[in-house]
Design an enzyme around this catalytic site. Sequence first.
Site, PDB file in Angstrom:
ATOM      1  N   CYS A  26       5.102  -2.744  16.467  1.00 54.86           N
ATOM      2  CA  CYS A  26       4.629  -1.584  17.239  1.00 54.86           C
ATOM      3  C   CYS A  26       3.141  -1.761  17.562  1.00 54.86           C
ATOM      4  O   CYS A  26       2.349  -2.139  16.693  1.00 54.86           O
ATOM      5  CB  CYS A  26       4.858  -0.291  16.458  1.00 54.86           C
ATOM      6  SG  CYS A  26       6.589  -0.048  16.008  1.00 54.86           S
TER       7      CYS A  26
ATOM      8  N   CYS B  37       0.181  -0.141  15.418  1.00 52.39           N
ATOM      9  CA  CYS B  37       0.318  -0.173  13.963  1.00 52.39           C
ATOM     10  C   CYS B  37      -0.314  -1.418  13.334  1.00 52.39           C
ATOM     11  O   CYS B  37      -0.049  -2.541  13.760  1.00 52.39           O
ATOM     12  CB  CYS B  37       1.795  -0.113  13.599  1.00 52.39           C
ATOM     13  SG  CYS B  37       2.108  -0.319  11.849  1.00 52.39           S
TER      14      CYS B  37
ATOM     15  N   CYS C 251       5.893  -6.177   8.501  1.00 46.61           N
ATOM     16  CA  CYS C 251       6.976  -5.586   9.298  1.00 46.61           C
ATOM     17  C   CYS C 251       7.159  -6.421  10.547  1.00 46.61           C
ATOM     18  O   CYS C 251       6.198  -6.943  11.099  1.00 46.61           O
ATOM     19  CB  CYS C 251       6.606  -4.146   9.679  1.00 46.61           C
ATOM     20  SG  CYS C 251       7.864  -3.320  10.663  1.00 46.61           S
TER      21      CYS C 251
ATOM     22  N   GLU D 279       0.838  -1.190   0.000  1.00 49.98           N
ATOM     23  CA  GLU D 279       0.000   0.000   0.000  1.00 49.98           C
ATOM     24  C   GLU D 279       0.883   1.253   0.000  1.00 49.98           C
ATOM     25  O   GLU D 279       1.945   1.278   0.624  1.00 49.98           O
ATOM     26  CB  GLU D 279      -0.912  -0.011   1.225  1.00 49.98           C
ATOM     27  CG  GLU D 279      -1.760  -1.278   1.260  1.00 49.98           C
ATOM     28  CD  GLU D 279      -2.817  -1.277   2.349  1.00 49.98           C
ATOM     29  OE1 GLU D 279      -3.006  -0.251   3.024  1.00 49.98           O
ATOM     30  OE2 GLU D 279      -3.466  -2.334   2.498  1.00 49.98           O
TER      31      GLU D 279
ATOM     32  N   CYS E  52      -1.694   7.205   9.264  1.00 51.43           N
ATOM     33  CA  CYS E  52      -0.467   6.629   9.786  1.00 51.43           C
ATOM     34  C   CYS E  52      -0.785   5.420  10.658  1.00 51.43           C
ATOM     35  O   CYS E  52      -1.658   5.468  11.512  1.00 51.43           O
ATOM     36  CB  CYS E  52       0.247   7.692  10.611  1.00 51.43           C
ATOM     37  SG  CYS E  52       1.866   7.163  11.097  1.00 51.43           S
TER      38      CYS E  52
ATOM     39  N   CYS F 136       3.890   8.503   0.360  1.00 50.51           N
ATOM     40  CA  CYS F 136       4.354   7.672   1.469  1.00 50.51           C
ATOM     41  C   CYS F 136       4.463   6.258   0.918  1.00 50.51           C
ATOM     42  O   CYS F 136       3.445   5.649   0.564  1.00 50.51           O
ATOM     43  CB  CYS F 136       3.319   7.779   2.588  1.00 50.51           C
ATOM     44  SG  CYS F 136       3.691   6.752   3.991  1.00 50.51           S
TER      45      CYS F 136
HETATM   46  S1  SF4 Z   1       5.068   1.580  12.916  1.00 54.04           S
HETATM   47 FE1  SF4 Z   1       4.366  -0.310  11.921  1.00 54.04          FE
HETATM   48  S2  SF4 Z   1       5.440  -0.377   9.960  1.00 54.04           S
HETATM   49 FE2  SF4 Z   1       6.514   1.127  11.246  1.00 54.04          FE
HETATM   50  S3  SF4 Z   1       8.125  -0.056  12.249  1.00 54.04           S
HETATM   51 FE3  SF4 Z   1       6.355  -0.111  13.658  1.00 54.04          FE
HETATM   52  S4  SF4 Z   1       5.262  -1.996  13.115  1.00 54.04           S
HETATM   53 FE4  SF4 Z   1       6.650  -1.529  11.436  1.00 54.04          FE
END
Ligand code: SF4
Length: 353
Positions: free
Chosen positions: A116, A119, A112, A92, A335, A105
């Site tokens: 986090c 996220c 990932c 995306e 975000c 972006c």
């Molecule tokens: S915010 Fe999301 S995409 Fe960015 S490093 Fe953390 S887990 Fe990965």
Amino acid sequence: MHNLFSMTCADLENWLRLSHGKGAFHAKALYHEVMGRGNRDFALHPAFEKSQKLALAVEGSLDVPEARIVETAGTDDSFKFVTALDDGLRIESVILTMESHETLCLSTQVGCRMGCAFCETGTMGLIRNLQPEEMVLQVMAARYQLQRPVRNVVYMGMGEPMDNLDAVLKAVEILSDQRGLNIPLRRQTLSTVGLVPGFKRLASMESMRPLHLSLSLNAASDDLRSELMPVNRAFPLALLKKTLAEYPLPSGGAILLAYVLIPGVNDSREDAMALADFAEGLPVRINLIPYNPGTCGRWPATEDKDIHRFGALLYEKGLFVRKRWSRGREVMAGCGQLGGRPEKDSKEKQEAT
Ligand code: SF4
């Protein structure tokens, strides 16, 4: 088959010389036509018109891909597009409309592994790294297929750029090539959760000095940051602060500290004071970002008044604060909202069954 999007103009020149006995003249013409003007039909360029045999030979050995955009969604100021990759995985990208320009972006990984807590992409785990050409493809798609005047690029979509740094740096180099997409380093921003070896590597590269850096901070106490961002256990705040203090910025340069404001979690007066303490003495600017709950959000969305309130506390401490308002939420382009669905596209699914 070589992929043009994995090459700078100099790379193309080398390849043309080795594989077709041609050099700078044809490389510059082809590169500018495709990467600089978005015309994939380079055989019609005067440099190739006289030698259709050469044009055919180059066409037969050089891949100039077109993005397979499988989904789009947008509001006035935020437009998301989903690209299906050759292996059927999807990435995306989001185009943000700023006052004077548009910013893309882009994603650097499928999924990932940083995990986090706020996220959506983090819930996918890391599926694979993107190749440089798959990052360049997103810019080509935005500029030439979607006809959007993208001027700036932020590596802030799906993935942690410093976890795929070789490929990201190659993409940075390709995007900045003046004979092609011509997006200079000062208009590219690499965002990271704070992988210290990545900072050290960039610090050792004189050529990367103008590249903007953004550190996704989100909490200024180790306990809270480790809870929100597991990577903090490996690279705690004191080490991050030292790393930022030693980073060789160009004159007048600053590192962005991105802070996703999560209601009731990291938005108290104490949190603001801890952030001010962390920032003290560092060449930084703070970027306040509203939290977007996504599909599996644990917390409510940030309201603009909370951004105002928290920002005012930082102003009082003399900090430079940039605020991003809640944009793109409706289309899951905000975000932290990208990804979360590690599915293959339906065509690939059918082929696989
Ligand atoms: S915010 Fe999301 S995409 Fe960015 S490093 Fe953390 S887990 Fe990965």
